[in-house]
Scaffold this active site. Structure first.
Site, PDB file in Angstrom:
ATOM      1  N   SER A  78       0.836  -1.204   0.000  1.00 42.81           N
ATOM      2  CA  SER A  78       0.000   0.000   0.000  1.00 42.81           C
ATOM      3  C   SER A  78       0.872   1.256   0.000  1.00 42.81           C
ATOM      4  CB  SER A  78      -0.869  -0.011   1.263  1.00 42.81           C
ATOM      5  OG  SER A  78      -1.353   1.273   1.531  1.00 42.81           O
ATOM      6  N   GLU A  80       0.332   3.773   1.549  1.00 40.83           N
ATOM      7  CA  GLU A  80       0.358   4.342   2.902  1.00 40.83           C
ATOM      8  C   GLU A  80       1.293   3.561   3.837  1.00 40.83           C
ATOM      9  OE1 GLU A  80      -0.577   7.149   3.599  1.00 40.83           O
ATOM     10  OE2 GLU A  80      -2.408   7.690   2.513  1.00 40.83           O
ATOM     11  N   HIS A 101     -11.608   5.437   4.779  1.00 38.51           N
ATOM     12  CA  HIS A 101     -12.179   6.731   4.406  1.00 38.51           C
ATOM     13  C   HIS A 101     -13.668   6.717   4.778  1.00 38.51           C
ATOM     14  CE1 HIS A 101      -8.936   6.999   1.004  1.00 38.51           C
ATOM     15  NE2 HIS A 101      -8.417   7.186   2.207  1.00 38.51           N
TER      16      HIS A 101
HETATM   17 ZN    ZN Z   1      -6.375   7.131   2.539  1.00 31.82          ZN
END
Ligand code: ZN
Length: 217
Positions: A78, A80, A101
């Site tokens: 990912s 992130e 989210h």
């Molecule tokens: Zn995000």
């Protein structure tokens, strides 16, 4: 498979299963959001980048060393990953991290407003869900903001104009915190539309956290 391989396989399978749950539980849309597990002192498993949750198999799930090197898995980690690594680095108590989210909680993130404890289940997260300063997604800076907002003990923070980050001792429990945060955000939003919700004092949230801890022992 030896026991280490078995536990690694199970952790990667949990990422697949809870990734699909993110969509089923309306915590994210498309390929948004990501999940990770601490495997041992030097390795984490994290959901792959850009693969639809319905298509992720355990063998796709990247295993990453704490220095960021990918050591297994067919997918790319990912984007992130820096934020997840920052949390594991700063919080030795954390065994799983979830980023969503989810819409009601992200509404507060876009307002730059913490979610207060107008419902007792917020105790799963802390005494309120704080908000970070804004940083661009997938940057080291966002990870630094997130760990600063989480501090030593909070299990959730809003990422300003972006979403939610939750933690716990296991991925399954971090997932539960993500569900609780979204539920509490929704209730607080709805209550605020009708009137002026009462906020529980910190002492009561600490008392509830003591009870929640004792369930797990
Ligand atoms: Zn995000």
């Amino acid at each position: 498979m030896d026991s280490q391989d078995t536990s690694q396989y199970e952790a990667r399978q949990t990422i697949c299963e809870l990734g699909r749950s993110l969509l089923d539980d309306d915590l994210t849309t498309g390929t948004g959001g990501n999940l990770s597990v601490r495997l041992d002192d030097d390795h984490i498993a994290i959901s792959p980048s850009g693969v639809p949750y319905g298509e992720i198999e355990p063998s796709d799930v990247p295993v990453v060393r704490t220095d960021g090197t990918v050591v297994a898995g067919d997918g790319d980690p990912s984007t992130e990953l820096p934020m997840h690594r920052a949390v594991y680095d700063r919080r030795p108590d954390v065994g799983g991290v979830v980023h969503t989210h989810s819409p009601y909680a992200t509404t507060f993130a876009s307002l730059g407003e913490p979610i207060p404890a107008s419902h007792y289940l917020l105790a799963f997260a802390g005494t309120e869900v704080p908000v970070t300063e804004y940083e661009t997604h997938a940057t080291e800076e966002l990870g630094e903001e997130a760990v600063e907002a989480l501090g030593d003990s909070a299990n959730a923070t809003l990422l300003r104009n972006h979403g939610v980050l939750t933690t716990e001792s296991s991925l399954a429990d971090a997932y539960s915190v993500a569900q609780m945060v979204e539920y509490c955000a929704r209730i607080h939003y709805q209550a605020s539309v009708i009137g002026d919700p009462e906020i529980l004092p910190d002492e009561e949230l600490h008392r509830i956290q003591g009870k929640l801890d004792s369930y797990g022992t």
